[in-house]
Design a protein around this motif. Structure first.
Motif, PDB file in Angstrom:
ATOM      1  N   TYR A   1       0.823  -1.206   0.000  1.00 59.23           N
ATOM      2  CA  TYR A   1       0.000   0.000   0.000  1.00 59.23           C
ATOM      3  C   TYR A   1       0.858   1.258   0.000  1.00 59.23           C
ATOM      4  O   TYR A   1       0.650   2.173  -0.811  1.00 59.23           O
ATOM      5  CB  TYR A   1      -0.925  -0.004   1.211  1.00 59.23           C
ATOM      6  N   PHE A   2       1.830   1.324   0.881  1.00 61.79           N
ATOM      7  CA  PHE A   2       2.625   2.539   1.018  1.00 61.79           C
ATOM      8  C   PHE A   2       3.665   2.714  -0.097  1.00 61.79           C
ATOM      9  O   PHE A   2       4.320   3.746  -0.161  1.00 61.79           O
ATOM     10  CB  PHE A   2       3.302   2.582   2.388  1.00 61.79           C
ATOM     11  N   SER A   3       3.764   1.725  -0.986  1.00 64.03           N
ATOM     12  CA  SER A   3       4.695   1.854  -2.113  1.00 64.03           C
ATOM     13  C   SER A   3       4.003   2.296  -3.391  1.00 64.03           C
ATOM     14  O   SER A   3       4.656   2.496  -4.413  1.00 64.03           O
ATOM     15  CB  SER A   3       5.402   0.506  -2.375  1.00 64.03           C
ATOM     16  N   GLN A   4       2.679   2.474  -3.352  1.00 67.13           N
ATOM     17  CA  GLN A   4       1.929   2.747  -4.567  1.00 67.13           C
ATOM     18  C   GLN A   4       1.993   4.202  -5.013  1.00 67.13           C
ATOM     19  O   GLN A   4       1.995   5.136  -4.196  1.00 67.13           O
ATOM     20  CB  GLN A   4       0.470   2.339  -4.381  1.00 67.13           C
ATOM     21  N   ASP A   5       2.023   4.389  -6.329  1.00 70.13           N
ATOM     22  CA  ASP A   5       2.074   5.724  -6.909  1.00 70.13           C
ATOM     23  C   ASP A   5       0.824   6.537  -6.594  1.00 70.13           C
ATOM     24  O   ASP A   5       0.877   7.766  -6.530  1.00 70.13           O
ATOM     25  CB  ASP A   5       2.234   5.636  -8.436  1.00 70.13           C
ATOM     26  N   PHE A   6      -0.325   5.859  -6.423  1.00 70.08           N
ATOM     27  CA  PHE A   6      -1.566   6.601  -6.261  1.00 70.08           C
ATOM     28  C   PHE A   6      -1.629   7.352  -4.934  1.00 70.08           C
ATOM     29  O   PHE A   6      -2.522   8.184  -4.736  1.00 70.08           O
ATOM     30  CB  PHE A   6      -2.793   5.689  -6.418  1.00 70.08           C
ATOM     31  N   LEU A   7      -0.701   7.104  -4.022  1.00 67.23           N
ATOM     32  CA  LEU A   7      -0.708   7.852  -2.768  1.00 67.23           C
ATOM     33  C   LEU A   7      -0.592   9.361  -3.017  1.00 67.23           C
ATOM     34  O   LEU A   7      -1.143  10.166  -2.272  1.00 67.23           O
ATOM     35  CB  LEU A   7       0.431   7.384  -1.856  1.00 67.23           C
ATOM     36  N   THR A   8       0.131   9.729  -4.075  1.00 68.75           N
ATOM     37  CA  THR A   8       0.255  11.154  -4.388  1.00 68.75           C
ATOM     38  C   THR A   8      -1.074  11.739  -4.860  1.00 68.75           C
ATOM     39  O   THR A   8      -1.286  12.960  -4.764  1.00 68.75           O
ATOM     40  CB  THR A   8       1.326  11.389  -5.466  1.00 68.75           C
TER      41      THR A   8
ATOM     42  N   ILE B   1      -7.192  15.506  -0.480  1.00 67.06           N
ATOM     43  CA  ILE B   1      -7.092  16.126   0.843  1.00 67.06           C
ATOM     44  C   ILE B   1      -7.449  17.613   0.746  1.00 67.06           C
ATOM     45  O   ILE B   1      -8.133  18.176   1.608  1.00 67.06           O
ATOM     46  CB  ILE B   1      -5.678  15.950   1.429  1.00 67.06           C
ATOM     47  N   ALA B   2      -6.993  18.254  -0.330  1.00 67.45           N
ATOM     48  CA  ALA B   2      -7.337  19.664  -0.547  1.00 67.45           C
ATOM     49  C   ALA B   2      -8.851  19.819  -0.704  1.00 67.45           C
ATOM     50  O   ALA B   2      -9.457  20.764  -0.173  1.00 67.45           O
ATOM     51  CB  ALA B   2      -6.615  20.203  -1.776  1.00 67.45           C
ATOM     52  N   ASP B   3      -9.479  18.885  -1.432  1.00 72.15           N
ATOM     53  CA  ASP B   3     -10.931  18.914  -1.593  1.00 72.15           C
ATOM     54  C   ASP B   3     -11.625  18.686  -0.249  1.00 72.15           C
ATOM     55  O   ASP B   3     -12.653  19.310   0.048  1.00 72.15           O
ATOM     56  CB  ASP B   3     -11.380  17.847  -2.590  1.00 72.15           C
ATOM     57  N   PHE B   4     -11.061  17.808   0.552  1.00 68.67           N
ATOM     58  CA  PHE B   4     -11.638  17.538   1.870  1.00 68.67           C
ATOM     59  C   PHE B   4     -11.567  18.786   2.765  1.00 68.67           C
ATOM     60  O   PHE B   4     -12.497  19.073   3.516  1.00 68.67           O
ATOM     61  CB  PHE B   4     -10.910  16.378   2.549  1.00 68.67           C
ATOM     62  N   LYS B   5     -10.474  19.525   2.684  1.00 70.45           N
ATOM     63  CA  LYS B   5     -10.343  20.752   3.483  1.00 70.45           C
ATOM     64  C   LYS B   5     -11.462  21.739   3.144  1.00 70.45           C
ATOM     65  O   LYS B   5     -12.010  22.413   4.029  1.00 70.45           O
ATOM     66  CB  LYS B   5      -8.981  21.403   3.240  1.00 70.45           C
TER      67      LYS B   5
END
Length: 239
Positions: free
Chosen positions: A83-90, A96-100
């Protein structure tokens, strides 16, 4: 896998299956994969090209290398490392900006989930409270949302569901929407009913771990990570 580009609905279905079933995909033919998904081999080829692969065996070789590279003692560690190696994390940065933006207009946060997702709702609500926001959790699939005198305008419901297809959860999400709530969901992939009903969805793309018909052992590490990212984002709302 390569970074996901803009995909059609069919291509997204193929992509999600590959991500969730890498151990199987590395050993089956392109035609077998197409048969499992009830699509044409040409659709699979077009999806691979959209993902940056010239040939199906290029994808299989990459999967084999990844599985060998990430061999660990236990399955949970493997899933977390993957999970933490995936490109989609970016891709989460924009979400997150939309969530803010959603959070800046939210009076109260309601967490909703059933089973282990319900347990994590309690954790998520506490994290939001720790970061200065009013939040509580509902884990009752039959909670009479529709009878509430307090309409849900100005409230955001954060829904946790691995599959995104549990009917009681779907019914409640529809109730929340009809009462004016904004829906943010965290699901294993973005191609499911709850994700489609949401104003914002976060997906984590891990292989389903199901025992029997009902016991879901898919790791919840990504959910905890996302809940903590969302709670931390509350401190920078509007910035």
């Amino acid at each position: 896998m390569h970074t996901k580009q803009k995909l059609t609905a069919t291509q997204l279905q193929i992509y999600n299956y590959i991500v969730a079933n890498k151990r199987k995909v590395k050993d089956i033919t392109l035609r077998e994969l197409a048969g499992i998904l009830s699509v044409s081999p040409a659709s699979v080829v077009r999806t691979l090209k959209a993902l940056g692969y010239k040939h199906y065996y290029d994808l299989q070789n990459e999967i084999k290398e990844e599985l060998n590279r990430n061999k660990v003692v236990d399955d949970i560690t493997y899933q977390a490392q993957y999970y933490f190696s995936q490109d989609f994390l970016t891709d989460y940065d924009q979400k997150i900006a939309d969530f803010k933006k959603i959070a800046s207009k939210t009076k109260d946060f309601i967490f909703f989930g059933i089973g282990s997702s319900g347990d994590l709702c309690e954790y998520g609500a506490r994290q939001f409270v720790n970061n200065g926001r009013n939040a509580f959790a509902i884990g009752d699939p039959y909670y009479p949302v529709e009878l509430s005198r307090d309409l849900f305008h100005g409230k955001t419901v954060i829904v946790l569901s691995v599959s995104g297809e549990g009917q009681p959860t779907i019914d409640q999400v529809k109730n929340f929407r009809q009462l004016g709530a904004t829906i943010v969901s965290i699901t294993n992939n973005e191609d499911n009913t709850i994700a489609h009903l949401s104003d914002l969805n976060f997906a984590y793309h891990l292989e389903f771990k199901i025992i029997g018909q009902t016991i879901n052992l898919t790791t919840q590490v990504p959910v905890v990570y996302l809940l903590e990212r969302l709670s931390r984002a509350l401190n920078t709302t509007g910035q």
